[in-house]
Design a protein around this motif. Structure first.
Motif, short mmCIF file in Angstrom:
data_model
loop_
_atom_site.label_atom_id
_atom_site.label_comp_id
_atom_site.label_asym_id
_atom_site.label_seq_id
_atom_site.Cartn_x
_atom_site.Cartn_y
_atom_site.Cartn_z
N LYS A 171 0.84 -1.19 0.00
CA LYS A 171 0.00 0.00 0.00
C LYS A 171 0.88 1.24 0.00
O LYS A 171 2.05 1.19 0.38
N HIS A 211 -4.55 3.60 -16.54
CA HIS A 211 -5.09 4.34 -15.40
C HIS A 211 -6.57 4.60 -15.67
O HIS A 211 -6.93 5.18 -16.70
N LYS A 252 -3.16 -5.13 -9.78
CA LYS A 252 -4.34 -4.28 -9.68
C LYS A 252 -4.12 -3.25 -8.58
O LYS A 252 -3.80 -3.62 -7.45
N ILE A 253 -4.28 -1.99 -8.94
CA ILE A 253 -4.19 -0.90 -7.97
C ILE A 253 -5.62 -0.49 -7.64
O ILE A 253 -6.39 -0.13 -8.55
N THR A 254 -5.97 -0.55 -6.36
CA THR A 254 -7.32 -0.20 -5.94
C THR A 254 -7.27 0.86 -4.85
O THR A 254 -6.24 1.06 -4.21
N LEU A 283 4.67 2.15 -7.62
CA LEU A 283 4.08 1.22 -6.66
C LEU A 283 3.93 -0.16 -7.29
O LEU A 283 4.30 -1.18 -6.68
N ALA A 284 3.41 -0.21 -8.51
CA ALA A 284 3.19 -1.49 -9.18
C ALA A 284 4.51 -2.24 -9.40
O ALA A 284 4.61 -3.43 -9.10
N SER A 320 -5.93 1.47 -11.34
CA SER A 320 -5.05 1.17 -12.48
C SER A 320 -4.88 -0.33 -12.60
O SER A 320 -4.92 -1.06 -11.60
N THR A 322 1.97 5.70 -9.32
CA THR A 322 1.20 4.46 -9.40
C THR A 322 2.03 3.35 -10.02
O THR A 322 2.07 2.22 -9.52
N VAL A 362 -3.75 3.74 -1.62
CA VAL A 362 -3.97 2.83 -2.74
C VAL A 362 -3.24 1.54 -2.42
O VAL A 362 -2.22 1.52 -1.72
N TYR A 363 -3.81 0.44 -2.92
CA TYR A 363 -3.31 -0.90 -2.65
C TYR A 363 -2.94 -1.56 -3.96
O TYR A 363 -3.70 -1.47 -4.94
N ALA A 364 -1.81 -2.23 -4.00
CA ALA A 364 -1.35 -2.93 -5.19
C ALA A 364 -1.25 -4.42 -4.88
O ALA A 364 -0.54 -4.81 -3.96
#
Length: 140
Positions: free
Chosen positions: A37, A88, A116-118, A59-60, A126, A56, A97-99
């Motif tokens: 996260k 995106h 998956k980014i939520t 993070l991914a 994304s 983003t 955000v959570y990956a």
């Protein structure tokens, strides 16, 4: 590797890196996935106040690369990202955000992840595809 072991490892390997700068935290591990996260605040905003796509993607790639590191033989191999593509779909102004990185293909040489980014309400922000490669460490 247990959740606690992953958290300890991530604290060690993320010190003084982009992951520490972006305050990325690894939070959950399963048999074939890893979750991290990241806070959404002014440090990761575009000028108009929403989450920057580059943050983003960082993070991914961080969660996908760490998943490769955790699930593969890193005593004998280096893991490197070789391709990343992101779509995106929604913007975020604040919160977390959570990956979630999940294997699509777990080969000996190449690995393919869906990430998956939520947001905090589990809405898709994304969708990212990451390919990593395992390169043999040089032996002396």
């Amino acid at each position: 590797m247990t959740k606690e072991e992953v958290l300890q490892l991530s604290k060690k390997v993320c010190k003084n890196t982009l992951m520490e700068t972006l305050e990325i935290e690894f939070s959950e591990i399963g048999e074939d996935y890893l979750i991290a996260k990241m806070p959404v605040n002014s440090r990761v905003h575009q000028p108009d106040g929403v989450l920057h796509g580059g943050a983003t993607v960082a993070l991914a790639e961080s969660v996908g690369s760490m998943a490769s590191y955790v699930f593969l033989d890193t005593d004998n191999f280096f893991i490197r990202g070789i391709e990343i593509a992101a779509n995106h779909l929604r913007s975020v102004k604040e919160g977390w955000v959570y990956a979630k990185a999940t294997f699509i293909h777990k080969g000996r040489t190449t690995q393919l992840f869906e990430i998956k980014i939520t947001d905090e309400e589990d809405r898709l922000i994304s969708l990212v595809k990451l390919t990593t490669i395992a390169l043999p460490k040089e032996t002396k």
